[in-house]
Design a protein around this motif. Structure first.
Motif, mmCIF file in Angstrom:
data_model
loop_
_atom_site.group_PDB
_atom_site.id
_atom_site.type_symbol
_atom_site.label_atom_id
_atom_site.label_comp_id
_atom_site.label_asym_id
_atom_site.label_seq_id
_atom_site.Cartn_x
_atom_site.Cartn_y
_atom_site.Cartn_z
ATOM 1 N N SER A 11 -1.882 9.850 -9.982
ATOM 2 C CA SER A 11 -1.038 10.857 -9.349
ATOM 3 C C SER A 11 -1.521 11.145 -7.933
ATOM 4 N N VAL A 12 -0.579 11.465 -7.049
ATOM 5 C CA VAL A 12 -0.964 11.881 -5.708
ATOM 6 C C VAL A 12 -1.745 13.193 -5.759
ATOM 7 N N PHE A 13 -1.665 13.895 -6.914
ATOM 8 C CA PHE A 13 -2.444 15.115 -7.134
ATOM 9 C C PHE A 13 -3.685 14.833 -7.976
ATOM 10 N N CYS A 14 -4.141 13.588 -8.003
ATOM 11 C CA CYS A 14 -5.240 13.177 -8.893
ATOM 12 C C CYS A 14 -6.466 14.089 -8.757
ATOM 13 N N HIS A 74 7.066 18.426 -5.716
ATOM 14 C CA HIS A 74 7.240 16.987 -5.892
ATOM 15 C C HIS A 74 6.801 16.237 -4.639
ATOM 16 N N ALA A 75 6.018 15.188 -4.869
ATOM 17 C CA ALA A 75 5.462 14.407 -3.768
ATOM 18 C C ALA A 75 5.066 13.037 -4.302
ATOM 19 N N THR A 76 4.899 12.084 -3.412
ATOM 20 C CA THR A 76 4.430 10.744 -3.763
ATOM 21 C C THR A 76 3.355 10.333 -2.773
ATOM 22 N N TRP A 77 2.787 9.129 -2.959
ATOM 23 C CA TRP A 77 1.802 8.629 -2.011
ATOM 24 C C TRP A 77 2.445 8.335 -0.652
ATOM 25 N N ASP A 78 3.760 8.063 -0.658
ATOM 26 C CA ASP A 78 4.459 7.813 0.606
ATOM 27 C C ASP A 78 4.805 9.113 1.320
#
Length: 820
Positions: free
Chosen positions: A355-358, A204-208
């Protein structure tokens, strides 16, 4: 268009809010949300009881055939055996009759012992274990607070689940990806544990707080890691299902995803915390403190209220809910924007981002697409989704039968599949927007009427043709289905409907013949009927006039041609479908519009055939009455040959050319509905390895057959054999041409069926459930071997089988009847 909330079908019930491990990648304790600090350590009896009550209430209100509940934490085993037993008992007691509970527990496994396993066996809880691979991979994150390894204890837990006593409880392994772990070693370690399924989860991760991307690993390390796993998995023969790979395969072909992290399917999950608060998906805990909160709880709010929460609705809005970049992406229907939580950016844009995994998702999907090219439509063979049948129902079907509740459950699952197919057809298309808006409104106002319209067998056949880009797939026909649903509901509507070959069609109701060949007509409807407007004078069809769509009236003439329905004594109502162009889904040519005299020619034999089925095939009759609502007349075959067919894409219908006698009609109905049932099972359950492309000898055909063809034929012939066994018993002691013919038929079909079951069982390609089906078919067929038919019938049957085998060998160039 106003979005109608999707009912919840998946529930995460938090039974304990603390954990005995200190995994540094845990989204509950190690990310932005801190709400766990204020939660009760475990769910009280009051919370468990109210949660069960709310789930049962929701299932009843939405007529759900099944709900899926995961007991979760923290670490749920910390709740203890008594509390877990109580949760299971309350949930099962609260669900309405006919609603199946798929109950699971997700655990780190360190506390799992024989006592827990015996409890889970008693109350029906399947177990998913979190394990990140071999010891080196697992210990990178999954340790006790004092730094000790958890690996040995987890392996001991998995070893328990692999014992024969508990193997049926083993649900699979969940592995969180760390790109610094060796992908091959991770996969090999997991496969060695023989899991029913593996889930690889992106961290789990975000752009921040972006995921780690170690130096030297490039811009898409997660894609590269998963592609390495995919290559090794494929080279090993795909020994175990891997959810992320199966989901990519499915979504590339326009089908539903098996995971919320891919695809455009609406989210249907809600979380119930230990204090009774209702939250969105746990993954949102990684975004910001309080991100999953809804402000609702089980004591003060219904689940329908929670479903209308803006956050829930946002996650159900499909393509429309994605960012501009995502909507323009060529793989958006597979990617779906990725997991909702992974889109978050704290700059005010919230979740309106890719998604940050785009980049990783793009590379993974396109690589799999290029490695496994194929049609972009709906494949005939389905990848299984969550179970739609109970163990008892599967056993019924494995023996060839199927009670009314079992076939009704199959029908409900097929209806759900049809809904998803229609959504895939309509998604993002301007030409379907008007019809789709009416359908979604009816889903809220008149769901039973909508279900009745979508249950028409050829609605799914049309949707599949659209998604496969086949001829005859007019997107405008969706308006016809929407109009039928509105007419069944008796609500006012206005729609543009296509006109083809001078006819406006209302699937399942009938057609209107028009004096023009225009492309469309404007149709307005109300509780009394409908009006068709073209360049000519308006045409009004009123339900209170003769030849309405709800009667078997056979009057000739007039522009309205309804589907005639025969209400047979004994409780079976069957439509003679001769108006829907999609009825040509069967392999034989369809008959044209029946005259009134031809309808009567069908009515008498169908009544007699139904009486024979009820008397001679009592194990099949309830399922036929519950699931077979349409008979499509076919054109007659060559003289002396009976013609019938079933279509995998038309559940609830069979095609038949009316035979000379009612007993043969009864036999054809029972035979073809076996194909219908088994096709519906195969939409949701794997019975064999689809990668097995060998051809097999089918004793009833001269041409080699693929494994599914052999399975389908064997299953259908269970009903054929029982039909003839019943007739032979009726002729006991009698000598006549009819009696001798029946004895020859029994000798032939019982040998074919038993021999084919043996070939299936020995193929080496059946899944565990497929082996169960083979055993069930064998158990049903073998007693018929004891029914005496006489030496002459046995000899003639053996001679015919030997002749068939010789023809097969000559045609296939093989010397043995096994798979080639």
């Amino acid at each position: 268009m106003t979005l109608t909330p999707v009912p919840f079908r998946q529930f995460v019930l938090k039974v304990h809010s603390r954990c005995d491990l200190a995994c540094d990648h845990c989204y509950v304790y190690e990310h932005a949300d801190t709400s766990w600090r204020g939660r009760p350590r475990h769910a009280s009896d009051e919370v468990l009881a109210k949660a069960a009550e709310r789930i049962g209430e929701h299932a009843r209100a939405h007529r759900l055939p099944a709900v899926h509940v995961v007991l979760h934490g923290g670490e749920p085993l910390l709740a203890g055996p008594a509390r877990l037993r109580r949760a299971a008992e309350l949930l099962r007691a609260a669900l309405p009759v006919g609603c199946t509970l798929d109950l699971r527990i997700h655990t780190n496994g360190v506390l799992l012992d024989r006592e827990f396993c015996r409890l889970f066996d008693q109350v029906g809880i399947k177990v998913g274990i979190s394990l990140d691979g071999d010891r080196a991979a697992n210990d990178r994150h999954r340790r006790f607070a004092d730094g000790r390894s958890s690996h040995a204890k987890v392996l001991a837990a998995v070893a328990l689940l692999r014992e024969s006593e508990f193997r049926h409880l083993y649900a699979g392994l969940l592995c969180t990806i760390d790109v610094e772990n060796d992908p091959a070693a991770v996969l090999d370690a997991l496969i060695e544990l023989e899991p029913p399924r593996i889930d690889f989860l992106l961290p789990h991760a975000t752009w921040d707080t972006p995921p780690k991307r170690p130096p030297g690993m490039g811009r898409t390390p997660y894609a590269d890691w998963l592609i390495a796993v995919y290559d090794r998995w494929t080279a090993a023969g795909r020994p175990v299902p891997v959810r992320i790979f199966e989901s990519v395969h499915r979504t590339l072909r326009g089908r539903t995803s098996l995971t919320e992290s891919l695809g455009l399917d609406p989210a249907d999950l809600v979380v119930i915390e230990t204090d009774g608060e209702l939250e969105q998906a746990d993954s949102l805990k990684t975004a910001y403190d309080g991100a999953p909160a809804t402000g609702f709880d089980i004591f003060a709010h219904s689940l329908d209220e929670v479903a209308r929460h803006p956050g829930m609705m946002e996650r159900q809005s499909g393509l429309a809910g994605l960012s501009t970049d995502c909507r323009a992406c060529p793989v958006v229907r597979s990617c779906g924007g990725g997991l909702y939580a992974h889109r978050y950016r704290g700059d005010g844009s919230g979740f309106a981002n890719p998604s940050v995994f785009c980049g990783d998702l793009m590379k993974l999907i396109t690589t799999i697409r290029d490695l496994a090219p194929g049609p972009a439509g709906i494949p005939e063979q389905s990848v299984p989704v969550e179970p739609v049948l109970t163990e008892a129902q599967l056993d019924e079907l494995a023996h060839g039968y199927g009670s009314a509740p079992t076939v009704t459950a199959l029908a409900a699952a097929q209806l759900g599949l049809t809904r998803r197919l229609l959504a895939a057809v309509a998604a993002g298309r301007a030409e379907t927007a008007e019809a789709w808006e009416l359908l979604t409104a009816l889903d809220a106002k008149a769901p039973r009427a909508l279900d009745a319209a979508l249950a028409h067998p050829y609605v799914r056949a049309w949707a599949v043709r659209c998604l496969n880009g086949e001829p005859g797939a007019d997107l405008g026909a969706l308006a016809g289905t929407a109009a039928v649903a509105a007419l069944r509901a008796g609500v006012d509507f206005e729609l543009e409907l296509p006109v083809h070959e001078g006819a406006l069609r209302l699937p399942g109701l009938g057609r209107v013949l028009l004096d023009r060949a225009g492309a469309t007509a404007r149709v307005t409807g109300d509780a009394g009927g409908f009006t068709v407007r073209t360049a000519a004078a308006p045409l009004r069809i009123d339900w209170d006039t003769p030849n309405t769509p709800n009667t078997a009236d056979t009057a000739e003439g007039g522009p309205w041609q309804p589907v005639r329905r025969l209400v047979l004594a004994g409780g079976w109502t069957v439509a003679l479908e001769d108006t829907d162009p999609q009825r040509d889904s069967h392999q034989w040519p369809v008959a044209g519009r029946l005259t009134g005299a031809e309808v009567l020619d069908w009515a008498g034999p169908l009544q007699e055939a139904w009486e024979l089925i009820r008397r001679d095939l009592p194990g099949y009759a309830p399922g036929i009455r519950a699931g077979l609502g349409t008979v499509t007349p076919l054109t007659a075959g060559p003289e002396g040959r009976d013609i019938s067919a079933a279509s995998r894409q038309a559940f609830g219908a069979v095609g038949i050319a009316r035979p000379a006698t009612a007993p043969i009609l009864a036999l054809l109905v029972a035979h073809e509905f076996q194909h219908v049932k088994l096709g519906a099972v195969l939409d949701f359950h794997d019975l064999y390895d689809p990668a097995d492309d060998r051809l097999f000898h089918a004793p009833w055909r001269p041409d080699p057959r693929p494994l599914e063809g052999l399975l389908q034929g064997t299953y259908a012939h269970l009903a054929v054999t029982e039909f003839w066994a019943t007739r032979v018993r009726a002729y006991d002691g009698l000598r006549s041409d009819a009696a001798d013919a029946a004895r020859l038929q029994l000798a032939t079909w019982r040998a074919h069926t038993v021999d084919s079951v043996a070939v299936l069982a020995g193929s080496g390609s059946l899944t565990a459930l497929g082996e169960r089906f083979a055993a069930g078919m064998r158990a049903t067929a073998e007693p018929w071997l004891a029914v005496p038919v006489g030496e002459q019938a046995e000899r003639r049957a053996r001679e015919a089988a030997a002749e068939n085998l010789a023809r097969w060998r000559a045609r296939s160039g093989r010397t043995a009847p096994a798979g080639t």
